[in-house]
Scaffold this motif. Sequence first.
Motif, PDB file in Angstrom:
ATOM      1  N   UNK A  25      86.771  25.029 -17.264  1.00 18.20           N
ATOM      2  CA  UNK A  25      86.730  25.884 -18.439  1.00 18.20           C
ATOM      3  C   UNK A  25      85.373  25.826 -19.151  1.00 18.20           C
ATOM      4  N   UNK A  26      84.364  25.280 -18.504  1.00 20.13           N
ATOM      5  CA  UNK A  26      83.042  25.209 -19.118  1.00 20.13           C
ATOM      6  C   UNK A  26      82.446  26.608 -19.244  1.00 20.13           C
ATOM      7  N   UNK A  27      81.722  26.843 -20.347  1.00 22.79           N
ATOM      8  CA  UNK A  27      81.136  28.157 -20.589  1.00 22.79           C
ATOM      9  C   UNK A  27      80.214  28.588 -19.454  1.00 22.79           C
ATOM     10  N   UNK A  28      79.453  27.665 -18.890  1.00 26.72           N
ATOM     11  CA  UNK A  28      78.512  28.033 -17.838  1.00 26.72           C
ATOM     12  C   UNK A  28      79.214  28.495 -16.574  1.00 26.72           C
ATOM     13  N   UNK A  29      80.419  27.998 -16.330  1.00 28.78           N
ATOM     14  CA  UNK A  29      81.161  28.500 -15.167  1.00 28.78           C
ATOM     15  C   UNK A  29      81.524  29.969 -15.352  1.00 28.78           C
ATOM     16  N   UNK A  62      64.317  31.149 -14.978  1.00 28.34           N
ATOM     17  CA  UNK A  62      65.150  32.072 -15.757  1.00 28.34           C
ATOM     18  C   UNK A  62      66.502  31.441 -16.062  1.00 28.34           C
ATOM     19  N   UNK A  63      67.082  30.735 -15.098  1.00 26.72           N
ATOM     20  CA  UNK A  63      68.371  30.086 -15.351  1.00 26.72           C
ATOM     21  C   UNK A  63      68.238  29.015 -16.431  1.00 26.72           C
ATOM     22  N   UNK A  64      67.142  28.283 -16.421  1.00 24.51           N
ATOM     23  CA  UNK A  64      66.939  27.282 -17.457  1.00 24.51           C
ATOM     24  C   UNK A  64      66.781  27.944 -18.831  1.00 24.51           C
ATOM     25  N   UNK A  65      66.052  29.052 -18.887  1.00 22.48           N
ATOM     26  CA  UNK A  65      65.900  29.755 -20.163  1.00 22.48           C
ATOM     27  C   UNK A  65      67.234  30.298 -20.658  1.00 22.48           C
ATOM     28  N   UNK A  66      68.075  30.791 -19.753  1.00 14.57           N
ATOM     29  CA  UNK A  66      69.395  31.284 -20.149  1.00 14.57           C
ATOM     30  C   UNK A  66      70.257  30.151 -20.704  1.00 14.57           C
ATOM     31  N   UNK A  67      70.173  28.980 -20.082  1.00 14.06           N
ATOM     32  CA  UNK A  67      70.896  27.816 -20.601  1.00 14.06           C
ATOM     33  C   UNK A  67      70.411  27.503 -22.021  1.00 14.06           C
ATOM     34  N   UNK A  68      69.103  27.521 -22.216  1.00 15.99           N
ATOM     35  CA  UNK A  68      68.554  27.193 -23.521  1.00 15.99           C
ATOM     36  C   UNK A  68      69.010  28.149 -24.603  1.00 15.99           C
ATOM     37  N   UNK A  69      68.967  29.452 -24.328  1.00 14.94           N
ATOM     38  CA  UNK A  69      69.336  30.418 -25.359  1.00 14.94           C
ATOM     39  C   UNK A  69      70.843  30.537 -25.526  1.00 14.94           C
ATOM     40  N   UNK A  70      71.619  30.258 -24.484  1.00  9.93           N
ATOM     41  CA  UNK A  70      73.082  30.273 -24.632  1.00  9.93           C
ATOM     42  C   UNK A  70      73.564  29.122 -25.509  1.00  9.93           C
ATOM     43  N   UNK A  91      74.026  21.982 -12.578  1.00  9.50           N
ATOM     44  CA  UNK A  91      74.846  22.806 -11.679  1.00  9.50           C
ATOM     45  C   UNK A  91      74.509  24.282 -11.841  1.00  9.50           C
ATOM     46  N   UNK A  92      74.377  24.754 -13.075  1.00  9.21           N
ATOM     47  CA  UNK A  92      74.077  26.163 -13.318  1.00  9.21           C
ATOM     48  C   UNK A  92      72.694  26.530 -12.787  1.00  9.21           C
ATOM     49  N   UNK A  93      71.754  25.586 -12.864  1.00 11.73           N
ATOM     50  CA  UNK A  93      70.381  25.848 -12.405  1.00 11.73           C
ATOM     51  C   UNK A  93      70.200  25.614 -10.913  1.00 11.73           C
TER      52      UNK A  93
END
Length: 460
Positions: A25-29, A62-70, A91-93
């Motif tokens: 249920x993690x947001x990144x999933x 880009x994935x790291x930047x998306x993690x940062x802004x999310x 995992x997301x990156x």
Amino acid sequence: MMGPKQEAQAALFYEFSLEDHVPQDHLLRSIDRFVDLSSIRVHLADFYSHTGRPSIDPELLIRMLLVGYCFGIRSERRLCEEVHLNLAYRWFCRLDLTDRIPDHSTFSKNRHGRFRESDLLRYVFEMTVARCMEEGLVSGQGFAVDASLISADVQKQNSSNPDDWAARDADPDEAPRAVREYFDVLDDEAFGAASEVIPKFTAHADPASQWTAARKGPAFFAYSDNYLIDTDHGIIMDVDASRSIRQAEVGAMRKMIDRTEDRFGIKPHWVAADTAYGSSDNLVWLTLKRKILPFIPVVDHSKRKDGTWSRSDFTWDDDNDQYICPEGKELRHTRRNYSDPARNAPGMKAKNYGALKSDCLNCPSKAKCCPNTDTRRIRREKYEVVRDFARECTASEFNPKAQARRKKVEMLFAHLKRILGLGRLRLRGPCGVQDEFTLAATAQNLRKLAKLKPMMPATG
């Protein structure tokens, strides 16, 4: 009895899977299902050299930047530390436990270079909008537009009068990046050409920022974050940065509507906004040029403050080109019969309408109408026909619904500042500000996708 701590012997081999340690249920999933960045390598192919050492994968950045802004991590130093420590972020990156994290300076190098040259962040944002459309979250029937002030990364102490700042002998080639960007946008309608009014102060570190007191409190330097949203689910269709003045925000609205139609082939049937967008020129652009219904309050300065009748108290008779006063008398533009009817033909031009002197002198309501003049005169503006049409839209039964949907854009700004932490900018200059606004809007769309399209629980 209490025994000593058991010192376990370190294992020689470990079996570890990041997939098993990220909660379902993690947001990144939920977000990861809607992030497909495989095409950005092709998009950036012309901006990388074919020789030399292999570069860092742009998808990773880009994935790291998306993690940062999310998650409201806008410091790139801190972002690198968090991705290094957090298993879900790794995992997301697409990073393994042994993979190295890029240095924070890599983000600045790519942002100032190939990312801006290729307009990559805009490309990623439009990919999320296209995915929202695929998921059925965009109808394209009604849009809402608004702007919010975001504090610039400057202080009043580091500013001066614009004339004093302009008189300095500065070599543009040696000036800071934000100053060079300011020189580049002097002819841009969103910045230098938005208004001829000279601000009271200019920031030395970021001269494109606007000195404003629009919040009815202490003045500060700021930029305007402009959102154009689809009102069905609050999806951000476009985002643009501008100076914090009304003319620049109106220009940003037109730019975003045109760009949305150009990119996605969507033109709304109606647009809802506040009074800042209710000028005559903007209403003409919406209704006559773009054929869009404006649910926008009209900017009207004809209201009198002395208690006498205002223009709105008079009835317009379009068939006879005249006003009718509350006492039933006629106010005409002219009472002459010209041999050439074209001289008195109605059209898009300003006119003055007046009553007969005999009607006004003998009128029982003269004290309420024109106590200081012999006759009452009313000026009808050049585009009053368009303004009347806008008034009919705001007086319709649908207007309360349109205004209620418009509140969604204000909710997005509240989410932007409170949840994503974008109450103050970190980057300077028009390009840096646009990068921050674009990434934040991308993160908000992804979070909205994750909320409205939740993951179905696994069955087995």
